[in-house]
Design a protein around this motif. Structure first.
Motif, PDB file in Angstrom:
ATOM      1  N   ILE A  90      -4.035  10.725   8.941  1.00  0.00           N
ATOM      2  CA  ILE A  90      -5.452  10.360   8.766  1.00  0.00           C
ATOM      3  C   ILE A  90      -5.652   9.175   7.820  1.00  0.00           C
ATOM      4  O   ILE A  90      -6.740   8.620   7.739  1.00  0.00           O
ATOM      5  CB  ILE A  90      -6.283  11.556   8.248  1.00  0.00           C
ATOM      6  CG1 ILE A  90      -5.726  12.033   6.894  1.00  0.00           C
ATOM      7  CG2 ILE A  90      -6.293  12.684   9.266  1.00  0.00           C
ATOM      8  CD1 ILE A  90      -6.715  12.859   6.116  1.00  0.00           C
ATOM      9  N   ALA A  91      -4.604   8.807   7.088  1.00  0.00           N
ATOM     10  CA  ALA A  91      -4.738   7.705   6.129  1.00  0.00           C
ATOM     11  C   ALA A  91      -3.365   7.103   5.877  1.00  0.00           C
ATOM     12  O   ALA A  91      -2.352   7.785   6.006  1.00  0.00           O
ATOM     13  CB  ALA A  91      -5.329   8.210   4.815  1.00  0.00           C
ATOM     14  N   ARG A  92      -3.353   5.823   5.543  1.00  0.00           N
ATOM     15  CA  ARG A  92      -2.066   5.193   5.248  1.00  0.00           C
ATOM     16  C   ARG A  92      -2.262   3.949   4.388  1.00  0.00           C
ATOM     17  O   ARG A  92      -3.379   3.429   4.268  1.00  0.00           O
ATOM     18  CB  ARG A  92      -1.324   4.822   6.537  1.00  0.00           C
ATOM     19  CG  ARG A  92      -2.075   3.793   7.353  1.00  0.00           C
ATOM     20  CD  ARG A  92      -1.241   3.163   8.462  1.00  0.00           C
ATOM     21  NE  ARG A  92      -1.885   1.922   8.882  1.00  0.00           N
ATOM     22  CZ  ARG A  92      -1.386   1.057   9.750  1.00  0.00           C
ATOM     23  NH1 ARG A  92      -0.221   1.303  10.319  1.00  0.00           N
ATOM     24  NH2 ARG A  92      -2.020  -0.056  10.044  1.00  0.00           N
ATOM     25  N   MET A  93      -1.171   3.508   3.807  1.00  0.00           N
ATOM     26  CA  MET A  93      -1.149   2.207   3.115  1.00  0.00           C
ATOM     27  C   MET A  93       0.291   1.707   3.189  1.00  0.00           C
ATOM     28  O   MET A  93       1.225   2.486   3.386  1.00  0.00           O
ATOM     29  CB  MET A  93      -1.564   2.335   1.645  1.00  0.00           C
ATOM     30  CG  MET A  93      -0.559   3.067   0.789  1.00  0.00           C
ATOM     31  SD  MET A  93      -1.003   3.105  -0.969  1.00  0.00           S
ATOM     32  CE  MET A  93       0.158   4.404  -1.527  1.00  0.00           C
ATOM     33  N   SER A  94       0.466   0.411   3.004  1.00  0.00           N
ATOM     34  CA  SER A  94       1.797  -0.178   2.953  1.00  0.00           C
ATOM     35  C   SER A  94       2.017  -0.663   1.533  1.00  0.00           C
ATOM     36  O   SER A  94       1.075  -1.126   0.873  1.00  0.00           O
ATOM     37  CB  SER A  94       1.883  -1.336   3.953  1.00  0.00           C
ATOM     38  OG  SER A  94       3.221  -1.571   4.350  1.00  0.00           O
ATOM     39  N   LEU A  95       3.248  -0.520   1.061  1.00  0.00           N
ATOM     40  CA  LEU A  95       3.567  -0.806  -0.328  1.00  0.00           C
ATOM     41  C   LEU A  95       4.921  -1.504  -0.374  1.00  0.00           C
ATOM     42  O   LEU A  95       5.868  -1.062   0.257  1.00  0.00           O
ATOM     43  CB  LEU A  95       3.664   0.538  -1.053  1.00  0.00           C
ATOM     44  CG  LEU A  95       3.199   0.711  -2.489  1.00  0.00           C
ATOM     45  CD1 LEU A  95       1.826   0.142  -2.730  1.00  0.00           C
ATOM     46  CD2 LEU A  95       3.243   2.195  -2.841  1.00  0.00           C
ATOM     47  N   TYR A  96       4.990  -2.606  -1.103  1.00  0.00           N
ATOM     48  CA  TYR A  96       6.249  -3.343  -1.165  1.00  0.00           C
ATOM     49  C   TYR A  96       6.486  -3.818  -2.579  1.00  0.00           C
ATOM     50  O   TYR A  96       5.566  -4.332  -3.222  1.00  0.00           O
ATOM     51  CB  TYR A  96       6.194  -4.545  -0.210  1.00  0.00           C
ATOM     52  CG  TYR A  96       7.524  -5.218  -0.052  1.00  0.00           C
ATOM     53  CD1 TYR A  96       8.500  -4.652   0.781  1.00  0.00           C
ATOM     54  CD2 TYR A  96       7.822  -6.378  -0.748  1.00  0.00           C
ATOM     55  CE1 TYR A  96       9.740  -5.246   0.922  1.00  0.00           C
ATOM     56  CE2 TYR A  96       9.073  -6.981  -0.607  1.00  0.00           C
ATOM     57  CZ  TYR A  96      10.028  -6.409   0.228  1.00  0.00           C
ATOM     58  OH  TYR A  96      11.245  -7.000   0.360  1.00  0.00           O
ATOM     59  N   GLU A  97       7.725  -3.656  -3.050  1.00  0.00           N
ATOM     60  CA  GLU A  97       8.028  -4.086  -4.410  1.00  0.00           C
ATOM     61  C   GLU A  97       8.538  -5.518  -4.415  1.00  0.00           C
ATOM     62  O   GLU A  97       9.527  -5.839  -3.766  1.00  0.00           O
ATOM     63  CB  GLU A  97       9.071  -3.158  -5.044  1.00  0.00           C
ATOM     64  CG  GLU A  97       9.292  -3.524  -6.506  1.00  0.00           C
ATOM     65  CD  GLU A  97      10.226  -2.559  -7.218  1.00  0.00           C
ATOM     66  OE1 GLU A  97      10.425  -1.421  -6.727  1.00  0.00           O
ATOM     67  OE2 GLU A  97      10.774  -2.945  -8.261  1.00  0.00           O
ATOM     68  N   ARG A  98       7.842  -6.371  -5.150  1.00  0.00           N
ATOM     69  CA  ARG A  98       8.242  -7.775  -5.313  1.00  0.00           C
ATOM     70  C   ARG A  98       8.959  -7.912  -6.643  1.00  0.00           C
ATOM     71  O   ARG A  98       8.545  -7.340  -7.646  1.00  0.00           O
ATOM     72  CB  ARG A  98       6.999  -8.666  -5.397  1.00  0.00           C
ATOM     73  CG  ARG A  98       6.461  -9.108  -4.090  1.00  0.00           C
ATOM     74  CD  ARG A  98       6.616 -10.612  -3.954  1.00  0.00           C
ATOM     75  NE  ARG A  98       5.894 -11.117  -2.787  1.00  0.00           N
ATOM     76  CZ  ARG A  98       6.468 -11.296  -1.603  1.00  0.00           C
ATOM     77  NH1 ARG A  98       7.734 -10.998  -1.396  1.00  0.00           N
ATOM     78  NH2 ARG A  98       5.746 -11.776  -0.610  1.00  0.00           N
ATOM     79  N   SER A  99      10.010  -8.718  -6.636  1.00  0.00           N
ATOM     80  CA  SER A  99      10.770  -8.927  -7.861  1.00  0.00           C
ATOM     81  C   SER A  99       9.973  -9.762  -8.858  1.00  0.00           C
ATOM     82  O   SER A  99       9.152 -10.595  -8.488  1.00  0.00           O
ATOM     83  CB  SER A  99      12.064  -9.661  -7.510  1.00  0.00           C
ATOM     84  OG  SER A  99      12.543 -10.359  -8.630  1.00  0.00           O
TER      85      SER A  99
END
Lengths: 173, 173
Positions: free
Chosen positions: B59-68
């Motif tokens: 029902i819900a989502r997000m995208s997450l990415y770690e940048r150096s």
């Protein structure tokens, strides 16, 4: 289109007031207004915006910025390229070719172009001769990159994908 | 919210089918589907997406990415940070706190976070404790950067603005 042309917009209070008619008005325009108010830029400085006036009304605009080849991860060979954003025509003036006029103007610099359209606009960009760039998570994150290349330019070859599991371990530590 | 939690999503055909319900479905999801089809990633690999299931429904989502920190131009001192995008709750499940659950989960990594919301969502992000980052043309281009900082982290000091006229000369050559 007689008498109608694309021109580079000048930063002054009239332009910044005109910008409020566009949906994508936001951080960029507010920053330009602050710079003008604080005299960080002079009145009538050139802006990164190009637009079309119909009489005295600004009816369409786009923002264009040249990125150095040092930061080019889209084209082969790496080269200076243009980033295009905030292409927008006011509702009453749509479907008359103004968006295409702006895109053609951007192409006239003869540099590759990269843009990040809304998904719903993919078809428009394909009509303009752009193509969907191969998505690369690390480079593109939330973007939907579309590119246009003048003759002799190709899309950059993508580095082999990292296994997403490897990336994952980096995120939670 | 009993029994409802945020979890990291696995890349498999069911997840990729679930993703089609979300408005921001696009290049990123298509690329994940291709990677799965071409066996570039294994079935059930971890993805950059986090989501909430209600029963069997995503029902819900997000995208997450770690940048150096090598690429950090937002925070002071420069440090590893998270980029958050595609935060979205399906229409029937809105206004029940699910978006906040996802944002709180992102904050729990205790890294600064940067996102690029639609202008219309500024108020939501301010409620979440984010603030508008000072806009910098060269860094932000078409973005509307919002940031969140854990204690001890400040916003990066912006370099002095280049005169827009100078920049201009670079564009048309």
């Amino acid at each position: 289109m007689v008498g109608v042309k694309v021109e580079r917009l000048l930063i002054n209070y009239k332009t910044l007031e005109d910008f409020k008619q566009f949906q994508a008005y936001g951080a960029q325009e507010l920053s330009m207004l602050e710079d003008l108010q604080n005299e960080i830029v002079e009145n009538d400085s050139k802006s990164p915006f190009y637009g079309i006036y119909y009489g005295n009304t600004l009816i369409a605009r786009m923002s264009l910025y040249e990125r150095s080849k040092l930061y080019d991860h889209y084209f082969n060979p790496p080269q200076d390229y243009l980033v295009l954003w905030k292409l927008e025509v006011l509702p009453d003036y749509r479907l008359r070719g103004y968006a295409r006029m702006l895109v053609d103007y951007a192409k006239s610099f003869n540099l590759p172009i990269k843009t990040n359209p809304f998904i719903k606009a993919n078809e428009f960009w394909e009509k303009m001769g752009f193509e969907s760039a191969s998505y690369n998570l690390e480079r593109d994150l939330g973007e939907n990159p579309y590119i246009w290349m003048p003759p002799g330019v190709k899309e950059a070859i993508q580095p082999p994908q990292q296994n997403t599991d490897d990336k994952k371990e980096k995120t939670k530590n």
